[in-house]
Design an enzyme around this catalytic site. Structure first.
Site, PDB file in Angstrom:
ATOM      1  N   LYS A   1       1.056  -1.236  -0.023  1.00 22.69           N
ATOM      2  CA  LYS A   1       0.062   0.038  -0.135  1.00 22.69           C
ATOM      3  C   LYS A   1       0.954   1.274   0.093  1.00 22.69           C
ATOM      4  O   LYS A   1       1.750   1.280   0.879  1.00 22.69           O
ATOM      5  CB  LYS A   1      -0.843   0.095   1.174  1.00 22.69           C
ATOM      6  N   ILE A   2       0.584   2.116  -1.005  1.00 27.31           N
ATOM      7  CA  ILE A   2       1.220   3.153  -0.853  1.00 27.31           C
ATOM      8  C   ILE A   2       0.257   4.422  -0.961  1.00 27.31           C
ATOM      9  O   ILE A   2      -0.955   4.471  -1.854  1.00 27.31           O
ATOM     10  CB  ILE A   2       2.157   3.490  -2.413  1.00 27.31           C
TER      11      ILE A   2
END
Length: 439
Positions: free
Chosen positions: A210-211
């Site tokens: 996740k970014i």
């Protein structure tokens, strides 16, 4: 507190090379005995929810069985959601024992999302992490590296549970998401490096890194995708930022140089209920009947328009050229699906957003509510003109969608940073109480 602001490549490498053994798991998840959460009966052929009964803040799920061949009934509205409408239901929570996910998988859950707030709650309120944590800090690891060891173990264990779904769908589903440090939300290069090392450390085919969709991390998303790493882009609150996320995904695929793009996938986590939480307050300040009548409508209207943008961007010559190399669409994922206003229906951010090639990740209350009384039908584009009308009407009233997106992004990043720092503080206190380590 004395916390490092980024996890370096060497820190990941050193930690990943250590402590592969599993710690003893306790029969408690987030302080709730799973045996009290899941009850089996033979009274019905459906999975039912007794919404009125709460145990330690958790709804009780009754998984039913039928006789005949003795096999468990696994049909729920979640199965219909996927099989009839093409939307994947995911679970927005993770804690130990990870095997608590098994009944949810049987009920139709097809993936898991996590974030710093989820791990803050899980690790700080459960004793299930104590043995591993004690071993880690006694070995001389610092607090933050120990934290990542705890997190990575949960992610790896969850990935194993969902691996069969990943295989059955040829990499289309069955993902478990883990987020890079929220302290890197404004740091392009270190987000890239941390994503690479986190991906290498977890070392599971069905992990999503996740970014956040902050402006500095849009280039990070492109670079990480270009490196062949699948990404869950999180904290998307506006149509403009969502389009930038799509472009980063497409740019990354094109820059990858890979002849087979089928194993590089992505979801774009478009947040919903938080939009209404902010916009409703703005409408109440305006105070006119027209403004008050639009409360509770902004989030789903914007989401419906996001789906229109999704359909537009993933079509045409540019996309078709990538499809020839095996590229898969970056699916829209509806996040923040729990209802914040108790006056609203408890499936408000799930039922109106059902559509093909999408994901809905739901925390306990939203998930169980939808299982209990959710309706399965394609709704996301049932009335696009109405969504456009609501979106435009809000603008005419003075609602600045750019401000809404920026403010919610700021609040989201800040919230995750606070959860992250709070957990490191609590782990430091736990270590100090055992006289094991100090930063």
């Amino acid at each position: 507190m004395a916390s490092i602001s980024k996890l370096s490549a060497s820190a990941f490498a050193n930690s990943a090379a250590s402590f592969r053994g599993s710690s003893q798991q306790q029969p408690m998840c987030c302080g709730v005995d799973p045996r009290k959460r899941i009850e089996k009966s033979i009274s019905s052929s459906k999975l039912s929810v007794r919404a009125s009964q709460r145990i330690a803040g958790s709804l009780v799920v009754r998984c039913s069985q039928v006789d005949g061949n003795g096999s468990s009934v696994k049909r729920t509205t979640l199965h219909d959601l996927y099989e009839k409408e093409g939307q994947s239901p995911w679970y927005d929570n993770l804690c130990r024992p990870v095997t608590d996910l098994i009944p949810l998988i049987e009920s139709g859950v097809r993936g898991v999302t996590s974030n710093p707030a989820i791990f803050q709650k899980a690790i700080s309120t459960s004793s299930a992490y104590n043995d591993q944590f004690k071993t880690l800090v006694q070995s001389g690891l610092d607090i933050e590296t120990s934290y990542w060891e705890l997190v990575v173990k949960d992610i790896q264990d969850a990935c194993k549970l969902f691996e069969s779904i990943y295989d059955d769908t040829d990499g289309g589903d069955g993902y478990v998401s883990v987020e890079v440090s929220p302290l890197l939300a404004e740091d392009t290069e270190n987000t890239i490096e941390s994503a690479k090392w986190l991906h290498q450390w977890v070392n599971c085919r069905n992990v999503y890194i996740k970014i956040p969709a902050t402006a500095p991390c849009i280039p990070s998303i492109k670079e990480v995708i270009a490196n062949g790493i699948s990404v869950n882009v999180t904290l998307i609150f506006s149509l403009a930022r969502y389009e930038a996320v799509i472009d980063a995904y497409l740019d990354g695929l094109e820059a990858s140089g890979l002849s087979d793009l089928s194993r590089v996938t992505s979801v774009a986590s478009f947040f919903v209920s938080r939009v209404d939480s902010l916009v409703d307050k703005m409408l109440e300040k305006i105070g006119t009947p027209e403004a008050l009548n639009l409360r509770g409508k902004a989030a789903n209207a914007q989401a419906a328009l996001a789906f229109q943008l999704y359909q537009k961007k993933f079509s045409g010559p540019r996309w078709e050229a990538l499809v020839k190399k095996g590229a898969k669409k970056q699916r829209l994922l509806w996040a923040s699906t729990s209802v914040k206003n108790p006056a609203y229906p408890d499936t408000l951010y799930v039922a109106p957003l059902v559509g093909p090639d999408t994901v809905s990740t739901m925390p306990d209350q939203a998930l169980l509510a939808f299982i209990d009384h959710g309706t399965v039908s394609r709704t996301i584009d049932a009335n696009v003109s109405e969504a456009e009308g609501i979106y435009n009407a809000l603008e005419k009233l003075g609602i600045d969608w750019g401000y809404v997106g920026s403010q919610l992004e700021l609040e989201g990043v800040d919230s995750f940073k606070k959860s992250f720092d709070s957990l490191l503080d609590s782990l430091q206190e736990k270590a100090n109480s055992l006289k094991l380590v100090s930063l």
